[in-house]
Motif scaffolding. Sequence first.
Motif, PDB file in Angstrom:
ATOM      1  N   VAL A 125     -19.352 -44.641 -99.050  1.00 20.10           N
ATOM      2  CA  VAL A 125     -19.947 -44.294-100.343  1.00 20.10           C
ATOM      3  C   VAL A 125     -20.847 -45.437-100.804  1.00 20.10           C
ATOM      4  N   ILE A 126     -21.803 -45.077-101.652  1.00 19.45           N
ATOM      5  CA  ILE A 126     -22.777 -46.036-102.179  1.00 19.45           C
ATOM      6  C   ILE A 126     -22.354 -46.477-103.571  1.00 19.45           C
ATOM      7  N   ASP A 127     -22.537 -47.758-103.878  1.00 20.09           N
ATOM      8  CA  ASP A 127     -22.370 -48.242-105.244  1.00 20.09           C
ATOM      9  C   ASP A 127     -23.645 -48.944-105.669  1.00 20.09           C
ATOM     10  N   VAL A 128     -23.918 -48.895-106.973  1.00 19.02           N
ATOM     11  CA  VAL A 128     -25.171 -49.417-107.508  1.00 19.02           C
ATOM     12  C   VAL A 128     -24.902 -50.099-108.840  1.00 19.02           C
ATOM     13  N   GLU A 129     -25.531 -51.232-109.054  1.00 18.92           N
ATOM     14  CA  GLU A 129     -25.595 -51.874-110.367  1.00 18.92           C
ATOM     15  C   GLU A 129     -26.937 -52.591-110.433  1.00 18.92           C
ATOM     16  N   ALA A 130     -27.934 -51.938-111.048  1.00 18.47           N
ATOM     17  CA  ALA A 130     -29.298 -52.459-111.020  1.00 18.47           C
ATOM     18  C   ALA A 130     -29.978 -52.206-112.361  1.00 18.47           C
ATOM     19  N   LEU A 131     -30.851 -53.119-112.738  1.00 19.79           N
ATOM     20  CA  LEU A 131     -31.638 -52.985-113.956  1.00 19.79           C
ATOM     21  C   LEU A 131     -33.083 -52.722-113.568  1.00 19.79           C
ATOM     22  N   GLY A 132     -33.617 -51.607-114.043  1.00 23.17           N
ATOM     23  CA  GLY A 132     -34.969 -51.224-113.708  1.00 23.17           C
ATOM     24  C   GLY A 132     -36.003 -51.822-114.636  1.00 23.17           C
ATOM     25  N   ALA A 133     -37.213 -51.338-114.521  1.00 21.21           N
ATOM     26  CA  ALA A 133     -38.325 -51.856-115.309  1.00 21.21           C
ATOM     27  C   ALA A 133     -38.210 -51.395-116.762  1.00 21.21           C
ATOM     28  N   ARG A 134     -38.859 -52.140-117.642  1.00 19.43           N
ATOM     29  CA  ARG A 134     -38.917 -51.790-119.059  1.00 19.43           C
ATOM     30  C   ARG A 134     -39.677 -50.475-119.233  1.00 19.43           C
ATOM     31  N   LEU A 135     -39.125 -49.585-120.049  1.00 19.94           N
ATOM     32  CA  LEU A 135     -39.760 -48.306-120.310  1.00 19.94           C
ATOM     33  C   LEU A 135     -40.876 -48.491-121.330  1.00 19.94           C
ATOM     34  N   ALA A 136     -42.027 -47.917-121.022  1.00 23.04           N
ATOM     35  CA  ALA A 136     -43.176 -48.082-121.909  1.00 23.04           C
ATOM     36  C   ALA A 136     -42.982 -47.355-123.234  1.00 23.04           C
ATOM     37  N   SER A 137     -42.195 -46.292-123.245  1.00 25.07           N
ATOM     38  CA  SER A 137     -42.074 -45.441-124.418  1.00 25.07           C
ATOM     39  C   SER A 137     -40.998 -45.892-125.398  1.00 25.07           C
ATOM     40  N   GLU A 138     -40.168 -46.852-125.044  1.00 28.46           N
ATOM     41  CA  GLU A 138     -39.098 -47.272-125.929  1.00 28.46           C
ATOM     42  C   GLU A 138     -38.652 -48.686-125.589  1.00 28.46           C
ATOM     43  N   CYS A 139     -37.888 -49.266-126.505  1.00 27.40           N
ATOM     44  CA  CYS A 139     -37.441 -50.650-126.337  1.00 27.40           C
ATOM     45  C   CYS A 139     -36.160 -50.682-125.505  1.00 27.40           C
ATOM     46  N   SER A 140     -36.270 -50.400-124.239  1.00 26.85           N
ATOM     47  CA  SER A 140     -35.117 -50.446-123.350  1.00 26.85           C
ATOM     48  C   SER A 140     -35.588 -50.368-121.907  1.00 26.85           C
ATOM     49  N   SER A 141     -34.670 -50.655-121.002  1.00 24.39           N
ATOM     50  CA  SER A 141     -34.907 -50.515-119.570  1.00 24.39           C
ATOM     51  C   SER A 141     -33.901 -49.524-119.010  1.00 24.39           C
ATOM     52  N   VAL A 142     -34.220 -48.950-117.852  1.00 20.50           N
ATOM     53  CA  VAL A 142     -33.269 -48.069-117.182  1.00 20.50           C
ATOM     54  C   VAL A 142     -32.259 -48.917-116.415  1.00 20.50           C
ATOM     55  N   ALA A 143     -30.992 -48.717-116.710  1.00 18.95           N
ATOM     56  CA  ALA A 143     -29.918 -49.389-115.974  1.00 18.95           C
ATOM     57  C   ALA A 143     -29.263 -48.363-115.055  1.00 18.95           C
ATOM     58  N   TRP A 144     -29.246 -48.667-113.771  1.00 17.40           N
ATOM     59  CA  TRP A 144     -28.690 -47.736-112.787  1.00 17.40           C
ATOM     60  C   TRP A 144     -27.260 -48.156-112.466  1.00 17.40           C
ATOM     61  N   GLU A 145     -26.298 -47.276-112.761  1.00 19.15           N
ATOM     62  CA  GLU A 145     -24.882 -47.534-112.512  1.00 19.15           C
ATOM     63  C   GLU A 145     -24.311 -46.362-111.727  1.00 19.15           C
ATOM     64  N   ALA A 146     -23.488 -46.661-110.726  1.00 12.67           N
ATOM     65  CA  ALA A 146     -22.846 -45.601-109.940  1.00 12.67           C
ATOM     66  C   ALA A 146     -21.329 -45.691-110.088  1.00 12.67           C
ATOM     67  N   ASP A 147     -20.667 -44.597-109.771  1.00 13.24           N
ATOM     68  CA  ASP A 147     -19.206 -44.588-109.726  1.00 13.24           C
ATOM     69  C   ASP A 147     -18.766 -43.517-108.741  1.00 13.24           C
ATOM     70  N   THR A 148     -17.651 -43.750-108.078  1.00 11.28           N
ATOM     71  CA  THR A 148     -17.073 -42.800-107.135  1.00 11.28           C
ATOM     72  C   THR A 148     -15.751 -42.293-107.680  1.00 11.28           C
ATOM     73  N   VAL A 149     -15.626 -40.976-107.778  1.00 14.94           N
ATOM     74  CA  VAL A 149     -14.443 -40.330-108.329  1.00 14.94           C
ATOM     75  C   VAL A 149     -13.604 -39.751-107.193  1.00 14.94           C
TER      76      VAL A 149
END
Length: 281
Positions: free
Chosen positions: A28-52
């Motif tokens: 299985v894949i796990d991810v914890e990454a912070l993406g680029a700043r979004l132009a439309s709002e004051c935030s960035s995309v944070a990529w988080e994964a979980d395995t159930v």
Amino acid sequence: MSKKLPVAVALSLLLLICPLALAREVYVIDVEALGARLASECSSVAWEADTVFLNRGTTDAVVTLLGVSNGPRRPVATPTTITVRAGRATSIRQEVDIFWGPSSHDEIWMYRLDVPDDVTVNTELFPSADSETCGPGSNFVIQKFGKIELPTFEHLVAANERQTITGLTLGALESHINVAVFNAGAVPASAKIEIRRACDGLLIQQSTSSIPANTIQQFTNFSGAVTGSECPPPTFGPFGSNGLHNLAFATVTVDQPSLSCASIVVNTQPPTSGLQVMSAH
């Protein structure tokens, strides 16, 4: 005087009394990454994964960590097993958070797990909003942009066997393709990635990279725009051309045992994904 049972008969009786808990290896894949700043709002995309893990059985089941990619496991006193109670579900994040991850702190990595057959495994990626750099009142909004089901794997692909990943399109939206490749071998691997137009197989982009042993790497920013006058527009559907002229597929060839997957991400707006349809089995 007592008689001894033949070994084969005794073993058969033992198996009837104490049936073996069958298991299989799952990657299985796990991810914890912070993406680029979004132009439309004051935030960035944070990529988080979980395995159930869902235990469909009538007795408790144990999921065991067999290995982690991208370096040695973080040096913490975290158990390497997760007990999933009968008829219940739990997850890696809930039980051990990211402490099964590699000490390299890479943004993407793989787990190799021993999973009982009665346990269903499902991995999901949560595109979230992280505005911690935006000043007072900032916060982290989990799963703001929906969720995406990630693949789970039960078999490695043999060395030099071509892997094909289809369905890479976001219609008319400006987008790019990311391809993740896991080298499961004990030595560095050479990985060749090709992006091809679906209508005629025309090669759009290609790259060849070296991947260290027991490492997953993501290769980003392949073009998602594969239009061409040689490809006829779709003739089906109530609205005529629906963007499928952008349809592409990727091929991956690695000279070590491997796994691969691909994603296609829109360039000009936050990711959005909220619909998931599963079939019963």
